[in-house]
Design a protein around this motif. Structure first.
Motif, PDB file in Angstrom:
ATOM      1  N   GLU A 208       0.835  -1.198   0.000  1.00 40.81           N
ATOM      2  CA  GLU A 208       0.000   0.000   0.000  1.00 40.81           C
ATOM      3  C   GLU A 208       0.874   1.254   0.000  1.00 40.81           C
ATOM      4  N   GLY A 209       0.539   2.189  -0.883  1.00 41.95           N
ATOM      5  CA  GLY A 209       1.257   3.451  -0.945  1.00 41.95           C
ATOM      6  C   GLY A 209       2.435   3.458  -1.900  1.00 41.95           C
ATOM      7  N   GLN A 210       2.638   2.382  -2.621  1.00 42.05           N
ATOM      8  CA  GLN A 210       3.751   2.332  -3.575  1.00 42.05           C
ATOM      9  C   GLN A 210       3.474   3.221  -4.770  1.00 42.05           C
ATOM     10  N   MET A 211       4.556   3.612  -5.465  1.00 41.43           N
ATOM     11  CA  MET A 211       4.411   4.288  -6.753  1.00 41.43           C
ATOM     12  C   MET A 211       3.942   3.271  -7.773  1.00 41.43           C
ATOM     13  N   ASN A 212       3.001   3.657  -8.633  1.00 44.66           N
ATOM     14  CA  ASN A 212       2.454   2.754  -9.633  1.00 44.66           C
ATOM     15  C   ASN A 212       2.880   3.192 -11.032  1.00 44.66           C
ATOM     16  N   TRP A 213       3.414   2.254 -11.783  1.00 42.90           N
ATOM     17  CA  TRP A 213       3.779   2.498 -13.172  1.00 42.90           C
ATOM     18  C   TRP A 213       3.122   1.431 -14.032  1.00 42.90           C
ATOM     19  N   ALA A 214       2.372   1.854 -15.008  1.00 43.24           N
ATOM     20  CA  ALA A 214       1.627   0.923 -15.845  1.00 43.24           C
ATOM     21  C   ALA A 214       2.569  -0.080 -16.503  1.00 43.24           C
ATOM     22  N   GLY A 215       2.238  -1.351 -16.346  1.00 41.46           N
ATOM     23  CA  GLY A 215       3.010  -2.410 -16.983  1.00 41.46           C
ATOM     24  C   GLY A 215       4.319  -2.745 -16.303  1.00 41.46           C
ATOM     25  N   SER A 216       4.640  -2.074 -15.212  1.00 40.66           N
ATOM     26  CA  SER A 216       5.920  -2.302 -14.540  1.00 40.66           C
ATOM     27  C   SER A 216       5.727  -3.162 -13.308  1.00 40.66           C
ATOM     28  N   PRO A 217       6.578  -4.189 -13.113  1.00 40.70           N
ATOM     29  CA  PRO A 217       6.489  -4.993 -11.890  1.00 40.70           C
ATOM     30  C   PRO A 217       7.202  -4.333 -10.709  1.00 40.70           C
ATOM     31  N   ASN A 218       7.866  -3.205 -10.961  1.00 39.61           N
ATOM     32  CA  ASN A 218       8.628  -2.553  -9.905  1.00 39.61           C
ATOM     33  C   ASN A 218       7.701  -1.972  -8.840  1.00 39.61           C
ATOM     34  N   THR A 219       8.073  -2.136  -7.584  1.00 41.97           N
ATOM     35  CA  THR A 219       7.360  -1.513  -6.475  1.00 41.97           C
ATOM     36  C   THR A 219       8.316  -0.551  -5.803  1.00 41.97           C
ATOM     37  N   PHE A 220       7.874   0.669  -5.567  1.00 38.37           N
ATOM     38  CA  PHE A 220       8.801   1.738  -5.177  1.00 38.37           C
ATOM     39  C   PHE A 220       8.195   2.570  -4.072  1.00 38.37           C
ATOM     40  N   LEU A 221       8.947   2.703  -2.975  1.00 41.17           N
ATOM     41  CA  LEU A 221       8.551   3.548  -1.857  1.00 41.17           C
ATOM     42  C   LEU A 221       9.382   4.824  -1.914  1.00 41.17           C
ATOM     43  N   ARG A 222       8.742   5.958  -2.140  1.00 40.09           N
ATOM     44  CA  ARG A 222       9.469   7.218  -2.220  1.00 40.09           C
ATOM     45  C   ARG A 222       9.851   7.688  -0.819  1.00 40.09           C
ATOM     46  N   ILE A 223      11.140   7.966  -0.636  1.00 44.83           N
ATOM     47  CA  ILE A 223      11.667   8.413   0.648  1.00 44.83           C
ATOM     48  C   ILE A 223      11.931   9.911   0.654  1.00 44.83           C
ATOM     49  N   ALA A 224      12.506  10.433  -0.441  1.00 47.29           N
ATOM     50  CA  ALA A 224      12.894  11.846  -0.491  1.00 47.29           C
ATOM     51  C   ALA A 224      12.720  12.375  -1.895  1.00 47.29           C
ATOM     52  N   THR A 225      12.560  13.697  -1.994  1.00 45.39           N
ATOM     53  CA  THR A 225      12.444  14.413  -3.265  1.00 45.39           C
ATOM     54  C   THR A 225      13.394  15.599  -3.221  1.00 45.39           C
ATOM     55  N   SER A 226      14.038  15.872  -4.364  1.00 42.12           N
ATOM     56  CA  SER A 226      14.940  17.026  -4.391  1.00 42.12           C
ATOM     57  C   SER A 226      15.044  17.554  -5.808  1.00 42.12           C
ATOM     58  N   PRO A 227      15.494  18.791  -5.951  1.00 43.84           N
ATOM     59  CA  PRO A 227      15.814  19.283  -7.290  1.00 43.84           C
ATOM     60  C   PRO A 227      16.919  18.419  -7.910  1.00 43.84           C
ATOM     61  N   ALA A 228      16.925  18.330  -9.226  1.00 47.83           N
ATOM     62  CA  ALA A 228      17.934  17.531  -9.910  1.00 47.83           C
ATOM     63  C   ALA A 228      19.345  18.041  -9.662  1.00 47.83           C
ATOM     64  N   SER A 229      19.481  19.306  -9.282  1.00 47.32           N
ATOM     65  CA  SER A 229      20.793  19.878  -9.012  1.00 47.32           C
ATOM     66  C   SER A 229      21.387  19.385  -7.701  1.00 47.32           C
ATOM     67  N   GLU A 230      20.568  18.776  -6.857  1.00 51.03           N
ATOM     68  CA  GLU A 230      21.046  18.228  -5.594  1.00 51.03           C
ATOM     69  C   GLU A 230      21.162  16.711  -5.701  1.00 51.03           C
ATOM     70  N   ASP A 231      21.788  16.104  -4.696  1.00 56.47           N
ATOM     71  CA  ASP A 231      21.883  14.651  -4.632  1.00 56.47           C
ATOM     72  C   ASP A 231      21.527  14.218  -3.215  1.00 56.47           C
ATOM     73  N   GLN A 232      20.391  13.575  -3.077  1.00 50.43           N
ATOM     74  CA  GLN A 232      19.939  13.093  -1.778  1.00 50.43           C
ATOM     75  C   GLN A 232      19.832  11.570  -1.790  1.00 50.43           C
ATOM     76  N   SER A 233      20.731  10.923  -2.506  1.00 48.72           N
ATOM     77  CA  SER A 233      20.663   9.476  -2.684  1.00 48.72           C
ATOM     78  C   SER A 233      20.710   8.731  -1.357  1.00 48.72           C
ATOM     79  N   ILE A 234      20.028   7.611  -1.331  1.00 49.77           N
ATOM     80  CA  ILE A 234      20.020   6.722  -0.165  1.00 49.77           C
ATOM     81  C   ILE A 234      21.291   5.880  -0.199  1.00 49.77           C
ATOM     82  N   HIS A 235      22.108   5.976   0.850  1.00 51.59           N
ATOM     83  CA  HIS A 235      23.378   5.252   0.896  1.00 51.59           C
ATOM     84  C   HIS A 235      23.398   4.163   1.957  1.00 51.59           C
ATOM     85  N   GLY A 236      22.254   3.884   2.608  1.00 50.92           N
ATOM     86  CA  GLY A 236      22.243   2.839   3.611  1.00 50.92           C
ATOM     87  C   GLY A 236      20.897   2.189   3.761  1.00 50.92           C
ATOM     88  N   LEU A 237      20.877   0.846   3.790  1.00 52.25           N
ATOM     89  CA  LEU A 237      19.678   0.054   4.049  1.00 52.25           C
ATOM     90  C   LEU A 237      20.072  -1.120   4.935  1.00 52.25           C
TER      91      LEU A 237
END
Length: 809
Positions: A208-237
């Protein structure tokens, strides 16, 4: 997306042309481990204009049209050949793509299960293998959904009994795609976690709450949003059966989710959180301060986020990953000068005899002490610097341990990417495993991307790429002839090497020249903007930055002290591979160089430039300075105007031994095709006696050069022995022409050994060739899609089998 190696991300993503499988264009090619090129109809694939007119002046305009018009039509012998017998091989990757197997070109993170399964993640792999699954040194498969419509891989990965959790980036593909495909708005990026089935990482597990993409089996939980000029990548799980922990660097906290429902259950503050490791007791070890240089530290937290202590690390340690084994020992991948895995044990725990160190020193600040290390101190730079081998680590990015005590490490020659370094590193990847007593179990290697190769003599003979050396044993089967011998860059001793600062993320295409007993390496970037020069010493594999040609000022902070405008030559006058004002030389007026189509360095060390609109420039080698650097000066530069008949020059190849020049570019009859923006042009010409004052145009060849919808182009050519080898841009097929006559001699087509496939040819000098004393040719061709360089082993026919005639005008 990578920093180089593609046309543009948008174009490739939307067209799906990241790796183009070859059609069965040539029946019988490659059968039984060898291939024979098809017979070609003379003149069908190339127009040959033969001339014998002498053209005076050096330098002066060369009137090819007048020369051709003055030529009396004559009969040319056309040889019907049985074809070029060859077999396909490769260097630089454990697998060549047969059965769709290859080792990805970068590994930014690994997660290891108790059973020894290794899951990998990286921001980019050209073939789409960012998310991988390996076991016992074998590839089980790639996850997919990490290489299309703005979706990329990432910098972290975790696994529990049921799922694999993968950090991913989703980039904007424009305003229209944002609406139609549920992608980020223009100029925005999403950072999140994809949940995959551990049993099949191609399959997402919905929540529940995943991003939905038509025809895609990928399930994605959005953690952060930023301008493309920044980098807020997730470096730990990190994950166990019930809980997922996520490093959210954008908010300086660790997020906590239910691993089954993917719903949030809490969070706690952490300064710039990076890699996470769950201890057997459920507590967390976290690398903090990953965005700020020099501030990384390893901190122990209770499961609820209460800090309990900081690990005291040895001086100069750069922790980049960490894990715990079943005995509760903490393993830290140290990407500093030590290049080792540091093993910490609880202070009151007994040390295993096989891990005892001569110095059992205690490091305070926590209940753990350094009890052992894995890897040679100094890694690849210990002893003979750059020489590769077991336990000689280079650019550690990950560490893991299975229940049997086997240790797994990942490397990419640099280490984890920085937050200002683009989308990843493109200089190769290794995944290795070691037994508890330090014996190597396997080494998987994906070493080459946007890179070429050149043969160099010696005992044993070597092949150089931009940053690596390989040895060859040609008695071995296809794909097994090569062995990784040396990494030729040293970021600790030569941090100003252009490799570590220019946007490509790799050195470029190699030209190796042995001049006056000195071995030099020249490298050419993808679009011929610069020429880098390196020298060697006998006691090291390292190519020492020695000089550089740049056509203009390079934007940014590197190189320091460069002229504020105009083209320049840099030479390392102090022998320290540093940049000082006096190390730069410029042309009068500090103007930019003419736009360059290509570079060449001849066997005497002279540097040649093919300009797109003003002709040809040559810088003779004027000797070596006291440091061993080759010396070039603008005052000695020679100029030849644009040959009449050419409107643009894109490539050249000069052979000093017989004063022969080969040039390719565009003509009025076959003008420049803008969609083939990095191609060699439409026409290739040979000139004899080029510098004599009376050059002779021997012939011209029509090259394939057309735009969409059926794009065809040549990206570059090499001259060796009796042949010219020209690489097709879209297919990787090599067209072979007779050097003496320009006649078409056949094709080299990727065989079944490499899955009958080549990626696009991206660079301006994609092919080199070498004729062995046996008469066999080794032809090396850039191949971007699957982390290698093609090697064709060509045996030409011993003699013509039939002769006919063709009248040429």
């Amino acid at each position: 997306m990578p920093r180089i190696g593609r046309r543009t991300f948008d174009y490739l993503v939307f067209t799906g042309a990241l790796s183009l499988p070859l059609l069965a264009m040539f029946p019988g090619a490659g059968q039984g481990g060898a291939a024979t090129s098809p017979a070609e109809t003379p003149g069908a694939a190339s127009r040959i204009v033969a001339t014998a007119a002498s053209m005076s002046s050096t330098p002066a305009a060369i009137d090819m049209e007048a020369a051709a018009a003055a030529t009396v039509p004559r009969a040319l012998g056309v040889v019907a050949r049985p074809g070029l017998s060859y077999r396909t091989s490769w260097i630089g990757n454990t697998w060549g793509y047969a059965n769709q197997r290859w080792v990805q070109i970068d590994v930014a993170a690994i997660a290891v299960t108790p059973e020894g399964d290794v899951f990998t993640n990286a921001p980019w792999d050209e073939g789409g293998g960012e998310i991988g699954h390996y076991r016992d040194g074998q590839l089980l498969g790639y996850g997919g959904e990490s290489h299309s419509w703005g979706k990329s891989g990432g910098d972290a990965i975790a696994v529990n009994n049921d799922y694999v959790f993968v950090a991913q980036l989703v980039s904007s593909q424009g305003a229209k795609a944002a609406i139609e495909k549920n992608l980020p708005p223009e100029g925005v990026e999403w950072y999140g976690v994809s949940r995959r089935l551990r049993s099949d990482i191609r399959k997402g597990v919905p929540f529940e709450g995943q991003m939905n993409w038509a025809g895609s089996p990928n399930t994605f939980l959005r953690i952060a949003t930023s301008p493309a000029s920044e980098d807020q990548s997730i470096h730990g799980l990190a994950a166990d059966a019930t809980t997922l922990f996520v490093s959210n660097i954008a908010e300086n906290r660790v997020e906590i989710f239910d691993a089954r429902s993917m719903q949030p259950t809490g969070s706690f503050p952490v300064h710039e959180p990076g890699r996470l490791a769950l201890a057997p007791d459920g507590s967390l070890w976290i690398i903090e301060g990953i965005r700020t240089d020099g501030s990384r530290r390893v901190v122990h937290y209770k499961r609820d986020g209460t800090p309990t202590g900081e690990l005291t690390l040895p001086p100069d340690t750069v922790p980049v990953d960490l894990t715990l084994d079943a005995r509760g020992r903490l393993f830290i991948a140290d990407n500093g000068p030590r290049q080792q895995v540091l093993i910490f044990t609880a202070a009151d725990a007994a040390l295993a005899p096989d891990h005892k160190l001569p110095d059992q020193s205690v490091h305070g600040g926590s209940s753990m002490r350094l009890s052992a290390t894995l890897g040679e101190t100094g890694g690849i730079y210990a002893g003979r610097a750059g020489a590769v081998g077991p336990l000689r680590f280079n650019g550690l990015t990950g560490v893991g341990v299975d229940r049997a005590g086997n240790v797994y490490v990942s490397m990419n020659n640099w280490g984890p990417r920085g937050f200002d370094s683009g989308t990843g590193h493109n200089d190769g990847a290794l995944i290795e495993s070691y037994t508890p007593d330090g014996k190597r179990r396997f080494s998987l290697q994906g070493l080459l991307f946007v890179d070429g190769a050149q043969f160099a003599g010696g005992d044993p003979p070597s092949v150089y790429s931009g940053s690596k050396r390989f040895t060859l044993d040609l008695s071995r089967p296809p794909g097994q002839e090569w062995s990784y011998a040396g990494y030729t860059a040293d970021r600790f001793h030569y941090p100003w090497d252009p490799l570590f600062h220019m946007r490509q993320g790799n050195r470029g295409m190699p030209l190796v020249r042995d001049v006056d007993g000195r071995r030099l390496l020249f490298t050419i970037d993808m679009t011929s903007e610069c020429l880098r020069i390196y020298r060697f010493t006998s006691d090291s594999e390292i190519a020492i930055p020695s000089g550089m040609f740049s056509g203009s000022h390079i934007a940014g902070a590197w190189p320091p002290k460069q002229p504020p405008a105009g083209e320049w030559i840099w030479r390392d006058t102090a022998g320290k591979s540093r940049f000082a004002v006096r190390d730069f030389e410029q042309t009068a007026g500090a103007k930019n160089a003419p736009t360059l189509g290509g570079w060449w360095v001849d066997e005497r060390g002279a540097v040649w430039e093919a300009t797109e609109s003003t002709g040809i420039r040559r810088f003779p080698l004027e000797g070596f300075d006291s440091t061993g650097n080759p010396v070039y000066h603008y005052a000695s530069m020679q100029l030849w105007p644009m040959p009449s008949g050419f409107t643009r020059i894109d490539r050249l190849n000069y052979v000093a031994a017989d004063d022969t020049l080969f040039v390719s570019g565009s003509t009025p009859e076959r003008p420049y095709v803008s969609s083939n923006w990095n191609s060699a042009g439409s026409t290739l010409a040979r000139y004899d006696h080029w510098t004599s004052g009376h050059p002779v145009l021997r012939y011209m060849i029509d090259l394939p050069d057309q735009g969409p919808p059926e794009t065809q182009a040549i990206n570059g050519f090499a001259v060796e022995g009796d042949y010219i080898f020209a690489a097709e841009t879209m297919t990787g097929i090599v067209r072979v022409y007779e050097r003496a006559t320009g006649r078409d001699a056949g094709r080299l087509v990727p065989g079944p050994e490499v899955g009958a496939t080549s990626g696009w040819i991206d660079v301006s000098m994609p092919v080199t060739a070498h004729r062995l004393a046996s008469g066999e040719y080794l032809v090396f061709v850039e191949e971007d899609a699957h982390g290698k360089v093609m090697m064709y082993r060509v045996t030409p026919p011993p003699h013509p089998v039939a002769v006919s005639s063709l009248t040429a005008h």
